[in-house]
Design a protein around this motif. Structure first.
Motif, PDB file in Angstrom:
ATOM      1  N   LYS A 199      52.169  71.248  10.926  1.00 39.56           N
ATOM      2  CA  LYS A 199      52.861  72.232  10.100  1.00 39.56           C
ATOM      3  C   LYS A 199      51.895  73.202   9.435  1.00 39.56           C
ATOM      4  O   LYS A 199      52.179  74.400   9.330  1.00 39.56           O
ATOM      5  CB  LYS A 199      53.688  71.510   9.039  1.00 39.56           C
ATOM      6  N   TYR A 200      50.732  72.718   9.015  1.00 38.69           N
ATOM      7  CA  TYR A 200      49.846  73.549   8.201  1.00 38.69           C
ATOM      8  C   TYR A 200      48.654  74.140   8.956  1.00 38.69           C
ATOM      9  O   TYR A 200      48.029  75.073   8.465  1.00 38.69           O
ATOM     10  CB  TYR A 200      49.355  72.756   6.992  1.00 38.69           C
ATOM     11  N   LEU A 201      48.322  73.608  10.129  1.00 43.50           N
ATOM     12  CA  LEU A 201      47.219  74.189  10.885  1.00 43.50           C
ATOM     13  C   LEU A 201      47.712  75.379  11.709  1.00 43.50           C
ATOM     14  O   LEU A 201      48.854  75.388  12.175  1.00 43.50           O
ATOM     15  CB  LEU A 201      46.590  73.149  11.823  1.00 43.50           C
ATOM     16  N   PRO A 202      46.875  76.394  11.921  1.00 45.20           N
ATOM     17  CA  PRO A 202      47.253  77.520  12.784  1.00 45.20           C
ATOM     18  C   PRO A 202      47.595  77.047  14.193  1.00 45.20           C
ATOM     19  O   PRO A 202      47.157  75.973  14.643  1.00 45.20           O
ATOM     20  CB  PRO A 202      45.989  78.390  12.776  1.00 45.20           C
ATOM     21  N   ASN A 203      48.343  77.866  14.922  1.00 41.50           N
ATOM     22  CA  ASN A 203      48.825  77.478  16.247  1.00 41.50           C
ATOM     23  C   ASN A 203      47.717  77.273  17.271  1.00 41.50           C
ATOM     24  O   ASN A 203      47.947  76.649  18.309  1.00 41.50           O
ATOM     25  CB  ASN A 203      49.800  78.539  16.776  1.00 41.50           C
ATOM     26  N   ARG A 204      46.523  77.797  16.997  1.00 40.88           N
ATOM     27  CA  ARG A 204      45.424  77.602  17.947  1.00 40.88           C
ATOM     28  C   ARG A 204      44.995  76.139  18.027  1.00 40.88           C
ATOM     29  O   ARG A 204      44.313  75.722  18.963  1.00 40.88           O
ATOM     30  CB  ARG A 204      44.221  78.460  17.556  1.00 40.88           C
ATOM     31  N   TYR A 205      45.371  75.337  17.033  1.00 43.53           N
ATOM     32  CA  TYR A 205      45.011  73.920  17.007  1.00 43.53           C
ATOM     33  C   TYR A 205      46.221  73.070  17.380  1.00 43.53           C
ATOM     34  O   TYR A 205      47.308  73.248  16.837  1.00 43.53           O
ATOM     35  CB  TYR A 205      44.522  73.515  15.616  1.00 43.53           C
ATOM     36  N   THR A 206      46.027  72.150  18.314  1.00 45.97           N
ATOM     37  CA  THR A 206      47.071  71.211  18.704  1.00 45.97           C
ATOM     38  C   THR A 206      46.726  69.845  18.117  1.00 45.97           C
ATOM     39  O   THR A 206      45.557  69.478  18.030  1.00 45.97           O
ATOM     40  CB  THR A 206      47.173  71.115  20.238  1.00 45.97           C
ATOM     41  N   VAL A 207      47.742  69.095  17.716  1.00 45.30           N
ATOM     42  CA  VAL A 207      47.526  67.797  17.070  1.00 45.30           C
ATOM     43  C   VAL A 207      48.357  66.741  17.785  1.00 45.30           C
ATOM     44  O   VAL A 207      49.574  66.882  17.914  1.00 45.30           O
ATOM     45  CB  VAL A 207      47.916  67.839  15.580  1.00 45.30           C
ATOM     46  N   ASP A 208      47.710  65.685  18.252  1.00 45.67           N
ATOM     47  CA  ASP A 208      48.398  64.613  18.969  1.00 45.67           C
ATOM     48  C   ASP A 208      47.645  63.305  18.808  1.00 45.67           C
ATOM     49  O   ASP A 208      46.449  63.294  18.490  1.00 45.67           O
ATOM     50  CB  ASP A 208      48.474  64.909  20.476  1.00 45.67           C
ATOM     51  N   LYS A 209      48.324  62.201  19.075  1.00 44.92           N
ATOM     52  CA  LYS A 209      47.660  60.930  19.340  1.00 44.92           C
ATOM     53  C   LYS A 209      47.129  61.023  20.769  1.00 44.92           C
ATOM     54  O   LYS A 209      47.838  61.499  21.664  1.00 44.92           O
ATOM     55  CB  LYS A 209      48.653  59.775  19.224  1.00 44.92           C
ATOM     56  N   ALA A 210      45.904  60.590  21.019  1.00 41.16           N
ATOM     57  CA  ALA A 210      45.333  60.800  22.346  1.00 41.16           C
ATOM     58  C   ALA A 210      44.133  59.905  22.588  1.00 41.16           C
ATOM     59  O   ALA A 210      43.577  59.288  21.667  1.00 41.16           O
ATOM     60  CB  ALA A 210      44.920  62.267  22.515  1.00 41.16           C
ATOM     61  N   THR A 211      43.725  59.870  23.855  1.00 44.63           N
ATOM     62  CA  THR A 211      42.440  59.312  24.260  1.00 44.63           C
ATOM     63  C   THR A 211      41.589  60.472  24.748  1.00 44.63           C
ATOM     64  O   THR A 211      42.097  61.376  25.409  1.00 44.63           O
ATOM     65  CB  THR A 211      42.618  58.272  25.385  1.00 44.63           C
ATOM     66  N   VAL A 212      40.319  60.462  24.403  1.00 43.11           N
ATOM     67  CA  VAL A 212      39.410  61.538  24.796  1.00 43.11           C
ATOM     68  C   VAL A 212      38.600  61.068  25.997  1.00 43.11           C
ATOM     69  O   VAL A 212      38.148  59.918  26.049  1.00 43.11           O
ATOM     70  CB  VAL A 212      38.482  61.922  23.626  1.00 43.11           C
ATOM     71  N   LEU A 213      38.421  61.946  26.980  1.00 42.34           N
ATOM     72  CA  LEU A 213      37.642  61.591  28.172  1.00 42.34           C
ATOM     73  C   LEU A 213      36.618  62.672  28.470  1.00 42.34           C
ATOM     74  O   LEU A 213      36.714  63.793  27.974  1.00 42.34           O
ATOM     75  CB  LEU A 213      38.552  61.361  29.373  1.00 42.34           C
TER      76      LEU A 213
END
Length: 247
Positions: free
Chosen positions: A54-68
């Motif tokens: 809600k508060y971060l600009p749209n350029r940032y995506t927020v999810d639960k994830a695994t990084v590879l």
């Protein structure tokens, strides 16, 4: 603008942002009726994800994830990943989980019921599992002719999000003693407890703390400032990823 108008404007903002913190706290308290810790944890993770979205600009995506990474290494499962989706698509997506290339990651957070020594160390281990991954960077073409050189990798931000601080003195001596032992890949840059505490940690053992009904929005503004300082993510070397499939 008169002094009174400024004062009332400040009071209005403080009350409004305190309301945001109260609303999130109420949502998290409402999950107390969930019997299983894992299920309750997932619900609370989603509350934090929703607030950041809600508060971060749209350029940032927020999810639960695994990084590879391009070598096929993967991180632990990360509760909250803040990453770029404009230049770096996610991989191997399912409805409930994403795999995010290491180059796309701006920040990672672990969500816990409280902030204490054990959970600080746990969050530090999750941060380390991401920061140890390999990140590529290639020259960036542009309309002006000669490509820009590969962008240097920035330090991925890591932190902890929780309902409360367990120590009686909040982020006092006990917190600093535990937190200061987390260094290098295991360092935690910031944290938030919805009961009204947040911290930012800097080099040479410097801290900034906030203990108030505006701790949430203070944390968000400080986090936005950190993200702003990182600029954009590097350009991924997709050939490095492709090479793993041609062996």
């Amino acid at each position: 603008m008169s002094h009174l108008s400024k004062l009332r404007g400040k009071e209005f903002l403080q009350r409004a942002y305190a309301g945001v913190q109260d609303a999130l706290a109420a949502q998290i308290r409402s999950s107390d009726h969930i019997i299983h810790d894992g299920d309750r944890g997932e619900v609370n993770e989603q509350y934090f994800i929703d607030v950041l979205r809600k508060y971060l600009p749209n350029r940032y995506t927020v999810d639960k994830a695994t990084v590879l990474d391009s070598e096929g290494q993967v991180s632990d499962s990360i509760d909250v990943v803040v990453y770029d989706r404009q230049y770096t698509p996610t991989l191997l997506d399912s409805d409930l989980h994403r795999y995010v290339p290491a180059e796309a990651v701006y920040a990672v957070f672990e969500c816990k019921p409280k902030i204490n020594k054990i959970y600080l160390e746990y969050a530090a281990g999750k941060a380390e599992s991401v920061r140890r991954l390999q990140r590529t960077s290639v020259p960036i073409p542009h309309a002006g002719g000669k490509p820009f050189p590969p962008k240097a990798h920035f330090d991925i931000i890591a932190g902890i999000l929780a309902t409360e601080v367990e120590w009686a003195d909040g982020f006092g001596e006990s917190f600093v003693s535990s937190h200061s032992k987390l260094t290098n890949f295991r360092r935690l840059d910031c944290g938030l407890a919805i009961d009204g505490h947040c911290f930012d940690a800097y080099d040479q053992g410097a801290y900034e703390f906030c203990s108030s009904e505006n701790a949430l929005i203070h944390f968000l503004f400080r986090f936005l400032n950190q993200l702003q300082s990182l600029g954009t993510v590097p350009a991924i070397d997709w050939n490095a990823y492709a090479s793993q499939l041609s062996r």
